[in-house]
Every structure is written in C-alpha cells, then in structure tokens.
Design a protein around this motif. Sequence first.
Motif, mmCIF file in Angstrom:
data_model
loop_
_atom_site.group_PDB
_atom_site.id
_atom_site.type_symbol
_atom_site.label_atom_id
_atom_site.label_comp_id
_atom_site.label_asym_id
_atom_site.label_seq_id
_atom_site.Cartn_x
_atom_site.Cartn_y
_atom_site.Cartn_z
ATOM 1 N N LEU A 101 0.854 -1.186 0.000
ATOM 2 C CA LEU A 101 0.000 0.000 0.000
ATOM 3 C C LEU A 101 0.894 1.243 0.000
ATOM 4 O O LEU A 101 1.899 1.294 0.701
ATOM 5 N N ASN A 200 -2.476 -0.162 10.406
ATOM 6 C CA ASN A 200 -3.365 0.403 9.391
ATOM 7 C C ASN A 200 -3.784 -0.781 8.525
ATOM 8 O O ASN A 200 -3.217 -1.026 7.473
ATOM 9 N N PRO A 201 -4.764 -1.563 9.007
ATOM 10 C CA PRO A 201 -5.094 -2.802 8.295
ATOM 11 C C PRO A 201 -6.017 -2.509 7.111
ATOM 12 O O PRO A 201 -6.490 -1.388 6.966
ATOM 13 N N PRO A 202 -6.260 -3.510 6.263
ATOM 14 C CA PRO A 202 -7.238 -3.300 5.186
ATOM 15 C C PRO A 202 -8.622 -3.029 5.785
ATOM 16 O O PRO A 202 -9.061 -3.788 6.643
ATOM 17 N N TYR A 203 -9.264 -1.951 5.343
ATOM 18 C CA TYR A 203 -10.573 -1.633 5.939
ATOM 19 C C TYR A 203 -11.631 -1.192 4.928
ATOM 20 O O TYR A 203 -12.676 -0.682 5.291
ATOM 21 N N ILE A 204 -11.358 -1.371 3.644
ATOM 22 C CA ILE A 204 -12.366 -0.982 2.653
ATOM 23 C C ILE A 204 -13.398 -2.111 2.522
ATOM 24 O O ILE A 204 -13.035 -3.283 2.462
ATOM 25 N N VAL A 216 -5.988 4.136 -6.865
ATOM 26 C CA VAL A 216 -5.993 3.226 -5.722
ATOM 27 C C VAL A 216 -6.310 1.806 -6.190
ATOM 28 O O VAL A 216 -5.521 0.881 -6.005
ATOM 29 N N ALA A 224 -4.223 -5.363 0.732
ATOM 30 C CA ALA A 224 -4.009 -4.289 1.715
ATOM 31 C C ALA A 224 -5.225 -3.370 1.835
ATOM 32 O O ALA A 224 -5.232 -2.453 2.653
ATOM 33 N N LEU A 225 -6.247 -3.594 1.006
ATOM 34 C CA LEU A 225 -7.441 -2.733 1.031
ATOM 35 C C LEU A 225 -8.658 -3.471 1.567
ATOM 36 O O LEU A 225 -9.494 -2.883 2.260
ATOM 37 N N GLU A 255 -5.653 2.737 12.670
ATOM 38 C CA GLU A 255 -6.299 3.578 11.668
ATOM 39 C C GLU A 255 -7.639 2.949 11.280
ATOM 40 O O GLU A 255 -7.772 1.732 11.233
#
Length: 298
Positions: A101, A200-204, A216, A224-225, A255
């Motif tokens: 990322l 800051n983990p994948p959070y989408i 993106v 990573a998303l 995050e």
Amino acid sequence: MIMPPDRSDDLTLQNCLFALRKKFTDDNIDTADLDARLLVQAATGVDHAGLILKSDHILTAQERRTIKKMSQRRLRREPVSRILGEREFYGRDFIVTSDVLDPRPDTETLIEVVLTAVQTLQMANRPLDILDIGTGTGAIIVTLLCELPHAKGVATDVSPAALEVARRNGIKRGVAERLNLEETSWCAGIQQQFDIIVSNPPYIVKAEIEKLDRDVKDFDPHLALNGGPDGLDAYRKIAEQCPARMKPGGLIVLEAGFDQAVALASLLMTAGFKPHDDIPIITKDLGGNDRVVTMLWP
Ligand code: GLN
C-alpha cells in the motif's frame, strides 16, 4: 554553406513542465501541478529550485524519452510514488513497490497520536516494545522507531514481498537493528507482549473497492485494502488476538475508515480495552474525517 542547427524541435525544461501540467490538467488529474513537477525533476535530476534556475535547459533525447514514459504511466493513473518508487511519509522517503500500500498522509495522523500519547503517558524514555500489524512498506513502524530511539519493533505481514520492502525501508532509515520482521497473519504466533500495538489494516468494504479511484484500485494491492463484507474483518481479528499480546497499561492505536471509528472503538471495548481520560478515543485526520482509534489495555 554552414546552416545553423535546427532548433525547432528543442524543448526547454520550462516548456516541458508547462506542457505536462496542461496534459495532466486536461486529463482531470487533481494534483497536475505537483505531479508534473515531481516527474520532470526525477527525469532530469533537477531539484525544485533548479526548475526555475535552469528553466532554459534544453532537454536531452534521453530526458525526453524518460518523461514521455513517466507521463504515459501517470495518464494511466499510476500514482507518482509508484512511478518514482518512492514516497515521503512523515518527512522521510520510503521505498514503495507494487507489493505494498502506498503510504497516505492520513496515516501520519496515527504517528502523531502515538507520539502524543507516549508524551502524555511519559513513556518516551522507556525501552518500548512496539508491534505493527500488517506493516506493508513499514512506513509506520520505521517512522516510530526513528522518532522513539529507545524503542524496539516487531512488524508482521502475510506477504513476504511486502516484508522485503519493509526490510529495505528499515535499512534505508537506519533502524534495521531494532526491527524484527515476522511473516504471519495479523499477530498469530507472536509470543512477545507490547507497550504499543499499531496497525493500518485493510478496511475498505469489499464491494466498494471497484468504486475507488483508479490510482488506488488499479495500483494498491487489494490484500491491503479489502476489509471483507463490512470492512471490519481485520479489526475483529485484531480485537481477538491483541489482548494476549498487550503489556498492562499498553496502548493500541489503529487507523480506521472515515465511518468506522465508532464501530472499531466498540469492538475494542468488547475485547476488554478501555479509554484513557487524557487520550482521545477518536482522532480526526487533516481532512476532518475520523481516522484513528486509541485505547488502553487495563
Ligand atoms: N486509506 C486507504 C484508502 O482510502 C485504505 C487503506 C486501508 O485499507 N488500510 O484508500
């Protein structure tokens, strides 16, 4: 008769910069100005001041070819950091590859939160142990080790290619001796306990990835998303695995997506984490969005 050299094809640094800026603006690239400048600087080896001081420099054929290739990549929406292989984060340059990322300015808020909390809790001169889960470039843990010279770090990632980038960044920034890299999922198999855990983990939300900007979705690794069906999969794993890895009184700083901070705070509370009176649970980024959640292990 000797003819003067034909200069009609000559392109000066300044004209090249203007032309590139216009091309990017016409193509609706928001950061046209900055992007044009960074690419021209990289292709010619000229610094920011040099763009003005050497504005009459006639580009060599090689420089023109390099700029052409770079601008074609940018027009396909590849981020400048990926074209240059480098990105500035919290004032330091980091190596960025297609395996990781691209570090975002939003994530600098996480760094600020950790450093402020360390002051508030008077931890700065202690030999802190810090864990970064899903480290990617390593930008977070490497920055914290630079800022906290007494700290030692462990960083995990499931991607060996990402860990290799983090390793190179640790060396580049001179903290490799204090950084231990572990190939694992979240913090599975990590035995140690920590004063600070960051991520800051994948959070989408999975279904939203296709709607993200091309910069993106076409270039950041989806690993990573992708935060699963509701975007919170990684946080559930972290809330489940981290309590056993915390020292008493330790901090967790994560995050979150702009609309996830409350859900994340409640997952952490359910796992046994507690707010601290002098440390905000939720901190906004510079864009005014909720971005970072902080709690303590009792
Ligand atoms: N902040 C990134 C974005 O908005 C997502 C990073 C992540 O999933 N951790 O695209």
